[in-house]
Design an enzyme around this catalytic site. Structure first.
Site, PDB file in Angstrom:
ATOM      1  N   ASN A 183     -12.382  -0.874  -2.258  1.00  0.00           N
ATOM      2  CA  ASN A 183     -11.383  -1.751  -0.895  1.00  0.00           C
ATOM      3  C   ASN A 183     -12.586  -1.555   0.328  1.00  0.00           C
ATOM      4  O   ASN A 183     -12.604  -0.327   0.658  1.00  0.00           O
ATOM      5  CB  ASN A 183      -9.932  -1.005  -0.665  1.00  0.00           C
ATOM      6  N   GLU A 184     -12.410  -2.767   0.979  1.00  0.00           N
ATOM      7  CA  GLU A 184     -13.345  -2.737   2.347  1.00  0.00           C
ATOM      8  C   GLU A 184     -14.441  -1.264   2.251  1.00  0.00           C
ATOM      9  O   GLU A 184     -14.578  -0.472   3.456  1.00  0.00           O
ATOM     10  CB  GLU A 184     -12.304  -1.794   3.094  1.00  0.00           C
ATOM     11  N   GLU A 233       0.990  -1.141   0.233  1.00  0.00           N
ATOM     12  CA  GLU A 233       0.149   0.006   0.142  1.00  0.00           C
ATOM     13  C   GLU A 233       0.573   1.031   0.436  1.00  0.00           C
ATOM     14  O   GLU A 233       2.013   1.097   0.618  1.00  0.00           O
ATOM     15  CB  GLU A 233      -0.846  -0.624   1.213  1.00  0.00           C
ATOM     16  N   TYR A 243      -7.464  -9.524  10.283  1.00  0.00           N
ATOM     17  CA  TYR A 243      -6.252  -9.730  11.288  1.00  0.00           C
ATOM     18  C   TYR A 243      -6.286 -10.168  12.448  1.00  0.00           C
ATOM     19  O   TYR A 243      -7.172 -10.258  12.608  1.00  0.00           O
ATOM     20  CB  TYR A 243      -5.466  -8.339  10.947  1.00  0.00           C
ATOM     21  N   GLU A 265      -5.949  -9.155   2.245  1.00  0.00           N
ATOM     22  CA  GLU A 265      -5.599  -8.640   3.093  1.00  0.00           C
ATOM     23  C   GLU A 265      -5.169 -10.377   4.011  1.00  0.00           C
ATOM     24  O   GLU A 265      -6.362 -10.666   5.173  1.00  0.00           O
ATOM     25  CB  GLU A 265      -6.193  -7.525   3.471  1.00  0.00           C
ATOM     26  N   GLN A 316       1.125  -6.610   4.450  1.00  0.00           N
ATOM     27  CA  GLN A 316       1.441  -6.284   3.263  1.00  0.00           C
ATOM     28  C   GLN A 316       3.256  -6.909   3.384  1.00  0.00           C
ATOM     29  O   GLN A 316       2.903  -7.810   4.361  1.00  0.00           O
ATOM     30  CB  GLN A 316       1.345  -4.421   3.733  1.00  0.00           C
ATOM     31  N   ASN A 343      -6.583   1.418   2.497  1.00  0.00           N
ATOM     32  CA  ASN A 343      -7.965   2.145   2.614  1.00  0.00           C
ATOM     33  C   ASN A 343      -7.234   3.207   1.485  1.00  0.00           C
ATOM     34  O   ASN A 343      -7.752   4.564   1.063  1.00  0.00           O
ATOM     35  CB  ASN A 343      -8.103   2.944   4.325  1.00  0.00           C
TER      36      ASN A 343
HETATM   37  O1  AHR Z   1      -3.658  -2.957   5.627  1.00  0.00           O
HETATM   38  C1  AHR Z   1      -3.844  -1.964   6.007  1.00  0.00           C
HETATM   39  C2  AHR Z   1      -5.408  -1.971   6.416  1.00  0.00           C
HETATM   40  O2  AHR Z   1      -6.076  -2.818   6.822  1.00  0.00           O
HETATM   41  C3  AHR Z   1      -5.748  -1.610   5.062  1.00  0.00           C
HETATM   42  O3  AHR Z   1      -5.366  -0.759   3.824  1.00  0.00           O
HETATM   43  C4  AHR Z   1      -6.905  -1.983   4.989  1.00  0.00           C
HETATM   44  O4  AHR Z   1      -7.998  -2.369   3.764  1.00  0.00           O
HETATM   45  C5  AHR Z   1      -7.504  -2.782   5.914  1.00  0.00           C
HETATM   46  O5  AHR Z   1      -7.882  -2.198   6.842  1.00  0.00           O
END
Ligand code: AHR
Length: 499
Positions: free
Chosen positions: A171-172, A26, A243, A291, A348, A71
């Site tokens: 994205n999201e 990113e 995550y 992700e 990432q 984001n």
């Molecule tokens: O990877 C960090 C962030 O996590 C990304 O920008 C977003 O898509 C997610 O919330």
């Protein structure tokens, strides 16, 4: 403890799509500036990209890289990153409260990806932009020439089209934190229309629609169903993001969290199949886990960051040994679901929740999580075999019946070998691992490596890389079966040569 794994040559899950070993870079934090790009660094090439980072990325064997967000993409004007660098505007990046100078833009990133030999998965802005911008960027990147956008690309130095095959539709977009966040109806409509025009410009591209940004989102499930009602026939994948963290400092509970990933995949597959049934579609929609990672170490530090810096050190998690073990369980979970997961992006790649870290003007080094990924991406190719594993299990706060050993077996026909990745979640017991390979004739152990015997909080650093795979002799072929010792708290890779 005993662990008996049985596979049979006739029973396959599916072939591993190499894009399962994807990653994500990113335009934020120090991922680009002082990460992959640092003019003046002693290893930098003529365009300013770091050679030491390039070498580590190549060694990691990641196949596809998602870019430029995240984001960040939801407020991104891609035209800010083309044309003469000196004329590019600096802008506020509202997603990460930073300043983006656009010194690295589309052409520079494509140059870098080409240098490291990775395919690009481009995300478009469906936050502040829309359908018109979606078709323009595809025309700019993929149309050969003779039109406004394709000729502008040629004028900017890229005679040949970039031919980007995989595109994310935003994205999201369900997240309230997202710039231009949308309801499922709003997003479903704009994503369907953007998909239509993008495929009109280039029918060869593949598209990923945004699923929920996490399984814990209150709208999870309903979001997927509504969005898919609109986009099912226009897209090729729906995304999943997760995550994990050991906030409670509970190692067995932490290592069980890959079960959440497995359930998430099962639920999203079921929703896709519900829409398939409802619309009487011929098509089965696959998933892009674009992700996934551990992310929690840097949260407190980041809350103290001064806003509006260029390339601030944010999301710089330093991973320890227990993170590498959960990470291994997550990799195994993705592989076990390779019939639906065709793309997965470790989020990432450099400096930002990343397997590769850099020091400005200094060294690049591998985090603990670098090694399970590198081993899987190097050797985990072929067909994942269905398996049965007989092993005892434990209960923790979030999950019941967590098997002590998490494993996957992959048959690589080209190399004529079976590769097993296994994590022993037990804190104190080794596993006597026996493997019955029905329909195969095992010849030898090509390689058995383990990551084990560290304190769970052990980290790597630029000064030393203690957490890394070591060769073990504790595996053998006997009577057509395999036996190996999986030490307590260990990540293992076993490569079995076949006759
Ligand atoms: O990877 C960090 C962030 O996590 C990304 O920008 C977003 O898509 C997610 O919330």
């Amino acid at each position: 403890m005993k662990a008996k794994m049985t596979v049979n040559k006739c029973f396959e899950i599916d072939a591993v799509d190499p894009r399962i070993y994807g990653s994500f870079l990113e335009q934020m934090g120090r991922a680009v500036y002082t990460g992959i790009f640092e003019p003046g660094h002693k290893t930098a090439d003529t365009k300013g990209f770091r050679g030491d980072v390039r070498d580590l990325v190549k060694e990691l064997k990641t196949t596809i890289v998602r870019y430029p967000g995240g984001n960040y993409v939801s407020g991104y004007n891609w035209e800010d990153g083309i044309g003469p660098v000196a004329e590019r505007p600096a802008r506020l990046d509202l997603a990460w409260k930073s300043v983006e100078t656009h010194e690295v833009g589309l052409h520079e990133f494509m140059y870098w990806a080409n240098e490291v030999g990775i395919e690009v998965c481009m995300a478009i802005n469906l936050g502040t932009k829309g359908v018109d911008d979606a078709r323009n960027i595809v025309e700019y990147c993929n149309h050969p020439g003779g039109t406004y956008w394709s000729d502008l690309r040629r004028k900017n130095g890229a005679e040949k089209p970039f031919k980007i095959k995989t595109w994310c539709l935003g994205n999201e977009m369900d997240g309230p934190w997202q710039i231009g966040a949308k309801t499922a109806e709003e997003y479903g409509r704009i994503a369907a229309e953007a998909a239509k025009v993008m495929k009109l410009v280039d029918p060869d591209i593949e598209l990923v629609a945004c699923g929920s940004s996490a399984r814990w989102m209150p709208t999870f499930g309903a979001w997927e169903a509504t969005v898919l009602e609109h986009v099912y026939e226009h897209v090729d994948y729906i995304s999943l993001h997760s995550y994990y963290g050991n906030q409670k400092n509970d190692v067995p509970g932490y290592l069980a969290k890959s079960i959440d990933m497995d359930r998430f995949i099962g639920s999203v597959s079921a929703i896709c199949d519900y829409i398939k049934a409802k619309t009487r579609s011929e098509k089965t929609l696959n998933l892009s886990y674009d992700e996934w990672n551990v992310w929690y170490h840097s949260n407190e530090q980041d809350s103290k960051n001064e806003p509006w810096q260029k390339a601030p050190p944010i999301l710089e998690d330093i991973y320890n040994f227990e993170d590498a073990l959960l990470f291994g369980c997550l990799l195994i979970t993705l592989l076990k679901n390779c019939n639906r997961i065709k793309i997965a992006c470790l989020a990432q790649l450099v400096n930002v929740i990343a397997p590769i870290m850099t020091e400005k003007g200094g060294a690049a080094w591998q985090q603990t999580t670098y090694f399970p990924f590198m081993q899987a991406a190097s050797h985990g190719h072929g067909v994942v075999l269905r398996h049965n594993i007989d092993v005892s299990a434990y209960d923790c706060e979030e999950f019941k019946d967590v098997p002590y050993v998490e494993a996957v077996a992959i048959f690589n026909r080209e190399e004529n070998e079976i590769v097993v990745f296994a994590v022993n979640r037990s804190m104190d017991e080794h596993a006597d691992f026996d493997m019955e390979l029905q329909g195969f004739d095992p010849k030898n152990i090509i390689e058995f490596t383990e990551i084990c015997d560290y304190d769970v909080k052990q980290v790597n650093s630029s000064a030393a890389i203690p957490v890394s795979p070591k060769t073990s002799q504790a595996a053998s072929v006997a009577g057509g079966n395999i036996s190996a010792t999986l030490k307590p708290l260990s990540w293992n890779m076993l490569r079995i040569g076949l006759n």
